[in-house]
Design a protein around this motif. Structure first.
Motif, short mmCIF file in Angstrom:
data_model
loop_
_atom_site.label_atom_id
_atom_site.label_comp_id
_atom_site.label_asym_id
_atom_site.label_seq_id
_atom_site.Cartn_x
_atom_site.Cartn_y
_atom_site.Cartn_z
N GLN A 30 3.61 15.30 -2.17
CA GLN A 30 3.24 15.75 -0.84
C GLN A 30 4.29 15.33 0.19
OE1 GLN A 30 -0.33 13.86 0.52
NE2 GLN A 30 -0.24 14.76 2.54
N THR A 31 4.85 14.15 0.03
CA THR A 31 5.80 13.64 1.00
C THR A 31 7.23 14.08 0.72
OG1 THR A 31 4.40 11.71 1.29
CG2 THR A 31 6.64 11.53 2.10
N TRP A 32 7.65 14.05 -0.54
CA TRP A 32 9.07 14.29 -0.87
C TRP A 32 9.32 15.66 -1.51
CZ3 TRP A 32 11.58 10.94 1.76
CH2 TRP A 32 11.04 9.68 1.97
N GLN A 33 8.29 16.46 -1.72
CA GLN A 33 8.38 17.82 -2.25
C GLN A 33 8.97 17.93 -3.66
OE1 GLN A 33 9.18 17.42 1.20
NE2 GLN A 33 7.08 18.09 1.54
N MET A 63 0.82 -1.21 0.00
CA MET A 63 0.00 0.00 0.00
C MET A 63 0.86 1.26 0.00
SD MET A 63 -3.29 -0.94 2.32
CE MET A 63 -2.47 -1.94 3.53
N LEU A 64 1.97 1.21 0.71
CA LEU A 64 2.89 2.34 0.73
C LEU A 64 3.45 2.59 -0.67
CD1 LEU A 64 4.45 4.26 2.76
CD2 LEU A 64 6.25 2.56 2.64
N SER A 65 3.86 1.53 -1.35
CA SER A 65 4.41 1.68 -2.70
C SER A 65 3.35 2.18 -3.69
CB SER A 65 4.97 0.34 -3.19
OG SER A 65 6.08 -0.03 -2.42
N LEU A 66 2.15 1.63 -3.60
CA LEU A 66 1.09 2.09 -4.50
C LEU A 66 0.74 3.55 -4.25
CD1 LEU A 66 -1.32 -0.97 -4.60
CD2 LEU A 66 0.09 -0.09 -6.46
N CYS A 67 0.73 3.93 -3.00
CA CYS A 67 0.41 5.32 -2.68
C CYS A 67 1.50 6.26 -3.18
CB CYS A 67 0.26 5.45 -1.17
SG CYS A 67 -0.29 7.07 -0.67
N PHE A 68 2.76 5.92 -2.96
CA PHE A 68 3.85 6.77 -3.44
C PHE A 68 4.00 6.66 -4.96
CE2 PHE A 68 6.06 6.73 0.90
CZ PHE A 68 5.41 7.89 1.27
N VAL A 83 -4.17 5.36 6.02
CA VAL A 83 -4.94 6.58 5.79
C VAL A 83 -4.70 7.59 6.91
CG1 VAL A 83 -7.31 7.48 5.80
CG2 VAL A 83 -6.72 5.59 4.32
N PHE A 84 -4.55 7.11 8.13
CA PHE A 84 -4.30 8.02 9.24
C PHE A 84 -2.85 8.48 9.31
CE2 PHE A 84 -8.14 5.98 11.23
CZ PHE A 84 -8.94 7.11 11.11
N ILE A 85 -1.91 7.69 8.83
CA ILE A 85 -0.50 8.06 8.89
C ILE A 85 -0.11 9.02 7.77
CG2 ILE A 85 1.85 7.17 8.58
CD1 ILE A 85 1.04 4.71 10.10
N LEU A 86 -0.59 8.82 6.57
CA LEU A 86 -0.13 9.58 5.40
C LEU A 86 -0.21 11.09 5.55
CD1 LEU A 86 0.93 9.64 2.50
CD2 LEU A 86 -1.42 9.49 1.73
N PRO A 87 -1.31 11.67 5.98
CA PRO A 87 -1.35 13.14 6.02
C PRO A 87 -0.39 13.77 7.03
CG PRO A 87 -3.55 12.23 6.22
CD PRO A 87 -2.60 11.10 6.31
N TYR A 88 -0.05 13.03 8.08
CA TYR A 88 0.73 13.62 9.16
C TYR A 88 2.18 13.17 9.18
CZ TYR A 88 -4.00 14.56 10.58
OH TYR A 88 -5.30 14.97 10.59
#
Length: 110
Positions: free
Chosen positions: A29-32, A16-21, A83-88
């Motif tokens: 959003q994460t790596w600018q 899920m992490l790989s698919l999201c990134f 879902v709870f970790i990604l935004p923060y």
């Protein structure tokens, strides 16, 4: 909780992490910065492979009757966590994942 279930959970979270990134907006959003097309393709491929491996582990644990049901439960719970970790804390999810794989490796040695 056995090693197989922990392995399935870590594989599902990795997928899920790989698919999201693999999506441009989450990567940016994460790596600018915007990922290249090759990076997006590699992340998506690795994500689907990790989810398939997680499914295979669940089927090996519980058989074909309950394995797919267990796998849907695993990806549902870990999807909610993600879902709870990604935004923060998108970057810290990689640290969390690395710690999980390290602990699993150490646990398997004993």
């Amino acid at each position: 909780m056995g090693l197989g279930l922990v392995t399935s959970m870590l594989l599902a979270f990795s997928g899920m992490l790989s698919l999201c990134f693999g999506l441009e907006r989450h990567y940016k959003q994460t790596w600018q910065h915007v990922p290249t097309a090759l990076v997006r393709h590699i992340l998506r491929t690795l994500g689907w492979l990790a989810l398939a491996a997680s499914f295979a582990v669940c089927v090996m644990l519980w058989g074909w009757a309950m394995g797919p049901v267990g796998w849907f439960g695993v990806i549902s719970v870990l999807g909610l966590v993600w879902v709870f970790i990604l935004p923060y804390a998108g970057r810290y999810s990689l640290l969390l994942l690395g710690m999980g794989w390290s602990l699993l490796g150490g646990w398997a040695l004993f």
